[in-house]
Design a protein around this motif. Structure first.
Motif, PDB file in Angstrom:
ATOM      1  N   THR A  92      19.414  36.265  69.040  1.00 55.62           N
ATOM      2  CA  THR A  92      19.906  37.502  69.659  1.00 55.62           C
ATOM      3  C   THR A  92      19.006  38.674  69.319  1.00 55.62           C
ATOM      4  OG1 THR A  92      22.199  36.692  69.544  1.00 55.62           O
ATOM      5  CG2 THR A  92      21.876  39.065  69.832  1.00 55.62           C
ATOM      6  N   CYS A  93      18.652  38.810  68.044  1.00 58.70           N
ATOM      7  CA  CYS A  93      17.759  39.902  67.631  1.00 58.70           C
ATOM      8  C   CYS A  93      16.428  39.838  68.383  1.00 58.70           C
ATOM      9  CB  CYS A  93      17.504  39.831  66.127  1.00 58.70           C
ATOM     10  SG  CYS A  93      18.788  40.592  65.119  1.00 58.70           S
ATOM     11  N   ASP A  94      15.881  38.653  68.502  1.00 59.15           N
ATOM     12  CA  ASP A  94      14.600  38.493  69.194  1.00 59.15           C
ATOM     13  C   ASP A  94      14.707  38.910  70.658  1.00 59.15           C
ATOM     14  OD1 ASP A  94      11.791  37.292  69.473  1.00 59.15           O
ATOM     15  OD2 ASP A  94      12.926  36.103  70.924  1.00 59.15           O
ATOM     16  N   LEU A  95      15.762  38.472  71.341  1.00 64.52           N
ATOM     17  CA  LEU A  95      15.916  38.802  72.759  1.00 64.52           C
ATOM     18  C   LEU A  95      16.119  40.298  72.963  1.00 64.52           C
ATOM     19  CD1 LEU A  95      16.196  36.955  75.456  1.00 64.52           C
ATOM     20  CD2 LEU A  95      18.495  37.912  75.453  1.00 64.52           C
ATOM     21  N   LEU A  96      16.663  40.976  71.949  1.00 68.47           N
ATOM     22  CA  LEU A  96      16.898  42.419  72.050  1.00 68.47           C
ATOM     23  C   LEU A  96      15.708  43.245  71.571  1.00 68.47           C
ATOM     24  CD1 LEU A  96      20.640  42.588  70.924  1.00 68.47           C
ATOM     25  CD2 LEU A  96      19.723  42.568  73.253  1.00 68.47           C
ATOM     26  N   GLY A  97      14.598  42.566  71.233  1.00 76.65           N
ATOM     27  CA  GLY A  97      13.354  43.287  70.980  1.00 76.65           C
ATOM     28  C   GLY A  97      13.028  43.560  69.521  1.00 76.65           C
ATOM     29  N   ASN A  98      13.623  42.794  68.615  1.00 75.24           N
ATOM     30  CA  ASN A  98      13.421  43.049  67.195  1.00 75.24           C
ATOM     31  C   ASN A  98      12.509  42.010  66.544  1.00 75.24           C
ATOM     32  OD1 ASN A  98      15.712  45.188  66.760  1.00 75.24           O
ATOM     33  ND2 ASN A  98      16.632  43.512  67.914  1.00 75.24           N
ATOM     34  N   ARG A  99      11.657  42.466  65.635  1.00 66.48           N
ATOM     35  CA  ARG A  99      10.919  41.538  64.775  1.00 66.48           C
ATOM     36  C   ARG A  99      11.875  40.998  63.726  1.00 66.48           C
ATOM     37  NH1 ARG A  99       7.407  43.429  61.480  1.00 66.48           N
ATOM     38  NH2 ARG A  99       7.951  45.636  61.662  1.00 66.48           N
ATOM     39  N   ILE A 100      11.789  39.716  63.453  1.00 68.30           N
ATOM     40  CA  ILE A 100      12.733  39.102  62.521  1.00 68.30           C
ATOM     41  C   ILE A 100      11.994  38.312  61.448  1.00 68.30           C
ATOM     42  CG2 ILE A 100      14.659  38.982  64.140  1.00 68.30           C
ATOM     43  CD1 ILE A 100      13.925  36.072  64.689  1.00 68.30           C
ATOM     44  N   ASP A 101      12.668  38.165  60.308  1.00 66.81           N
ATOM     45  CA  ASP A 101      12.176  37.314  59.231  1.00 66.81           C
ATOM     46  C   ASP A 101      13.347  36.480  58.737  1.00 66.81           C
ATOM     47  OD1 ASP A 101      10.677  36.111  57.279  1.00 66.81           O
ATOM     48  OD2 ASP A 101      10.629  37.848  55.931  1.00 66.81           O
ATOM     49  N   ARG A 102      13.245  35.172  58.865  1.00 67.07           N
ATOM     50  CA  ARG A 102      14.301  34.262  58.424  1.00 67.07           C
ATOM     51  C   ARG A 102      14.080  33.893  56.953  1.00 67.07           C
ATOM     52  NH1 ARG A 102      12.888  32.758  63.725  1.00 67.07           N
ATOM     53  NH2 ARG A 102      14.625  32.195  65.135  1.00 67.07           N
ATOM     54  N   ILE A 103      15.100  34.096  56.144  1.00 65.82           N
ATOM     55  CA  ILE A 103      15.052  33.746  54.726  1.00 65.82           C
ATOM     56  C   ILE A 103      16.304  32.919  54.432  1.00 65.82           C
ATOM     57  CG2 ILE A 103      14.933  34.614  52.360  1.00 65.82           C
ATOM     58  CD1 ILE A 103      13.737  37.217  53.529  1.00 65.82           C
ATOM     59  N   PHE A 104      16.147  31.612  54.283  1.00 64.71           N
ATOM     60  CA  PHE A 104      17.293  30.721  54.214  1.00 64.71           C
ATOM     61  C   PHE A 104      17.486  30.116  52.827  1.00 64.71           C
ATOM     62  CE2 PHE A 104      16.740  29.620  59.020  1.00 64.71           C
ATOM     63  CZ  PHE A 104      17.323  30.840  59.356  1.00 64.71           C
ATOM     64  N   ASP A 105      18.753  29.831  52.511  1.00 66.92           N
ATOM     65  CA  ASP A 105      19.154  29.079  51.323  1.00 66.92           C
ATOM     66  C   ASP A 105      18.779  29.795  50.023  1.00 66.92           C
ATOM     67  OD1 ASP A 105      20.402  26.924  50.070  1.00 66.92           O
ATOM     68  OD2 ASP A 105      18.538  25.764  49.922  1.00 66.92           O
ATOM     69  N   VAL A 106      19.275  31.018  49.866  1.00 70.76           N
ATOM     70  CA  VAL A 106      18.993  31.805  48.650  1.00 70.76           C
ATOM     71  C   VAL A 106      20.300  32.318  48.034  1.00 70.76           C
ATOM     72  CG1 VAL A 106      16.635  32.467  49.261  1.00 70.76           C
ATOM     73  CG2 VAL A 106      18.554  33.872  50.062  1.00 70.76           C
ATOM     74  N   GLY A 107      21.346  31.494  48.081  1.00 76.68           N
ATOM     75  CA  GLY A 107      22.663  31.933  47.627  1.00 76.68           C
ATOM     76  C   GLY A 107      22.816  32.018  46.128  1.00 76.68           C
ATOM     77  N   VAL A 108      24.021  32.436  45.716  1.00 74.09           N
ATOM     78  CA  VAL A 108      24.265  32.738  44.305  1.00 74.09           C
ATOM     79  C   VAL A 108      24.308  31.501  43.421  1.00 74.09           C
ATOM     80  CG1 VAL A 108      25.451  34.891  44.835  1.00 74.09           C
ATOM     81  CG2 VAL A 108      26.780  32.768  44.654  1.00 74.09           C
ATOM     82  N   ALA A 109      24.385  30.301  43.987  1.00 77.92           N
ATOM     83  CA  ALA A 109      24.346  29.090  43.166  1.00 77.92           C
ATOM     84  C   ALA A 109      22.994  28.944  42.464  1.00 77.92           C
ATOM     85  CB  ALA A 109      24.630  27.857  44.017  1.00 77.92           C
ATOM     86  N   GLY A 110      21.979  29.611  42.995  1.00 84.70           N
ATOM     87  CA  GLY A 110      20.650  29.650  42.372  1.00 84.70           C
ATOM     88  C   GLY A 110      20.033  30.994  42.670  1.00 84.70           C
ATOM     89  N   ILE A 111      20.512  32.018  41.982  1.00 87.29           N
ATOM     90  CA  ILE A 111      20.166  33.401  42.336  1.00 87.29           C
ATOM     91  C   ILE A 111      18.683  33.686  42.176  1.00 87.29           C
ATOM     92  CG2 ILE A 111      20.525  34.435  40.058  1.00 87.29           C
ATOM     93  CD1 ILE A 111      21.761  35.869  43.424  1.00 87.29           C
ATOM     94  N   HIS A 112      17.990  32.890  41.360  1.00 89.45           N
ATOM     95  CA  HIS A 112      16.549  33.084  41.183  1.00 89.45           C
ATOM     96  C   HIS A 112      15.792  32.886  42.493  1.00 89.45           C
ATOM     97  CE1 HIS A 112      17.585  28.885  40.585  1.00 89.45           C
ATOM     98  NE2 HIS A 112      16.347  28.539  40.858  1.00 89.45           N
ATOM     99  N   ARG A 113      16.355  32.100  43.406  1.00 90.55           N
ATOM    100  CA  ARG A 113      15.720  31.887  44.719  1.00 90.55           C
ATOM    101  C   ARG A 113      15.691  33.194  45.517  1.00 90.55           C
ATOM    102  NH1 ARG A 113      19.508  27.207  46.931  1.00 90.55           N
ATOM    103  NH2 ARG A 113      20.995  28.789  46.227  1.00 90.55           N
ATOM    104  N   LEU A 114      16.751  33.986  45.385  1.00 88.72           N
ATOM    105  CA  LEU A 114      16.804  35.279  46.077  1.00 88.72           C
ATOM    106  C   LEU A 114      15.720  36.211  45.556  1.00 88.72           C
ATOM    107  CD1 LEU A 114      18.300  37.301  47.963  1.00 88.72           C
ATOM    108  CD2 LEU A 114      19.662  37.946  45.962  1.00 88.72           C
ATOM    109  N   PHE A 115      15.574  36.274  44.243  1.00 87.55           N
ATOM    110  CA  PHE A 115      14.583  37.186  43.671  1.00 87.55           C
ATOM    111  C   PHE A 115      13.162  36.743  44.002  1.00 87.55           C
ATOM    112  CE2 PHE A 115      18.185  37.772  40.558  1.00 87.55           C
ATOM    113  CZ  PHE A 115      18.618  38.947  41.153  1.00 87.55           C
ATOM    114  N   GLY A 116      12.985  35.439  44.213  1.00 95.01           N
ATOM    115  CA  GLY A 116      11.668  34.955  44.625  1.00 95.01           C
ATOM    116  C   GLY A 116      11.274  35.431  46.014  1.00 95.01           C
ATOM    117  N   GLU A 117      12.279  35.751  46.851  1.00 91.96           N
ATOM    118  CA  GLU A 117      12.016  36.242  48.216  1.00 91.96           C
ATOM    119  C   GLU A 117      12.147  37.757  48.327  1.00 91.96           C
ATOM    120  OE1 GLU A 117      10.839  34.379  50.374  1.00 91.96           O
ATOM    121  OE2 GLU A 117      11.466  32.331  49.916  1.00 91.96           O
TER     122      GLU A 117
END
Length: 248
Positions: A139-164
């Motif tokens: 939806t974001c792409d069709l409406l003209g937005n640049r996007i960045d997908r960042i997947f699987d960085v939940g609180v079960a391994g919070i260090h993954r979030l800080f890595g991104e």
């Protein structure tokens, strides 16, 4: 739609189109009545975005007719919540359309959409949240937005979030999809200076209540600057993110 209207007016001014023919063309501009649906062509002028079609509950024939009218009128097409078997039934009639199976979305770009000002980051807590995130991304792409997908960085391994985090800091708007206890959007909202749009997903076990637990957790979030949409509503999150990203 705006450019088509401008061309019609210019053609009348320059004598290439009679007022009678122009009036006939403009009859369908506010909306077009298909009996079972009224296509809101004027929405693109009014809101800057074309009408989006919710596919669930519609027949293949209805989606095909609505999609054909939207494409023929020069607007971009987005149909959400389309099952694979429904897409297969309409694909031969509209070979130009594209299906995104993970998001269950149909798209067709007739013209380049107005570009957004910055980047929309689309983040998931887990891999199981990706279908909802993909609906938001398409939806974001069709409406003209640049996007960045960042997947699987939940609180079960919070260090993954800080890595991104360097990628996350580049965003002007953030969409975060999370199921289970729905904690990730609150964590992100407490770390960034931009709006966070939280999407609770229906991913989880019994007491998760098909996303209600995550929804309530997000509504009770402590950090400011976070808005919450309905369960699994990737489209709604993307629409809001796009409006924010198109602000001056």
């Amino acid at each position: 739609m705006k450019s088509r209207l401008e061309k019609i007016l210019q053609d009348v001014r320059d004598g290439r189109l009679s007022p009678e023919d122009a009036l006939q063309t403009l009859k369908s501009f506010p909306y077009e009545d298909l009996d079972f649906a009224k296509i809101d062509h004027h929405r693109e002028l009014r809101r800057g975005m074309p009408e989006i079609i919710f596919g669930m509950g519609k027949t293949a024939e209805q989606i095909e007719k609505i999609s054909r009218v939207i494409i023929e009128r020069g607007s971009n097409l987005l149909v959400t919540r389309v099952a694979p078997d429904i897409f297969r039934k309409i694909q031969s009639a509209l070979p130009e359309i594209e299906y995104h199976p993970t998001a269950r979305v149909i798209t067709h770009k007739t013209q380049p959409p107005p570009p957004g000002k910055g980047l929309v980051a689309i983040i998931t807590a887990g891999t199981s949240d990706i279908p909802v995130a993909e609906e938001a991304a398409i939806t974001c792409d069709l409406l003209g937005n640049r996007i960045d997908r960042i997947f699987d960085v939940g609180v079960a391994g919070i260090h993954r979030l800080f890595g991104e985090f360097p990628r996350i800091q580049k965003a002007r708007v953030i969409i975060t999809a999370a199921g289970m206890e729905g904690a990730l959007p609150s964590v992100i909202a407490g770390l960034v200076q931009v709006p966070v749009i939280a999407v609770p997903t229906s991913v989880g076990y019994g007491a998760h209540f098909q996303g209600v637990t995550a929804l309530l957790a997000m509504l009770n979030s402590c950090p400011g600057g976070m808005a919450v949409v309905n369960i699994d509503n990737g489209f709604g999150a993307a629409y809001m993110a796009s409006l924010i990203n198109h602000l001056p």
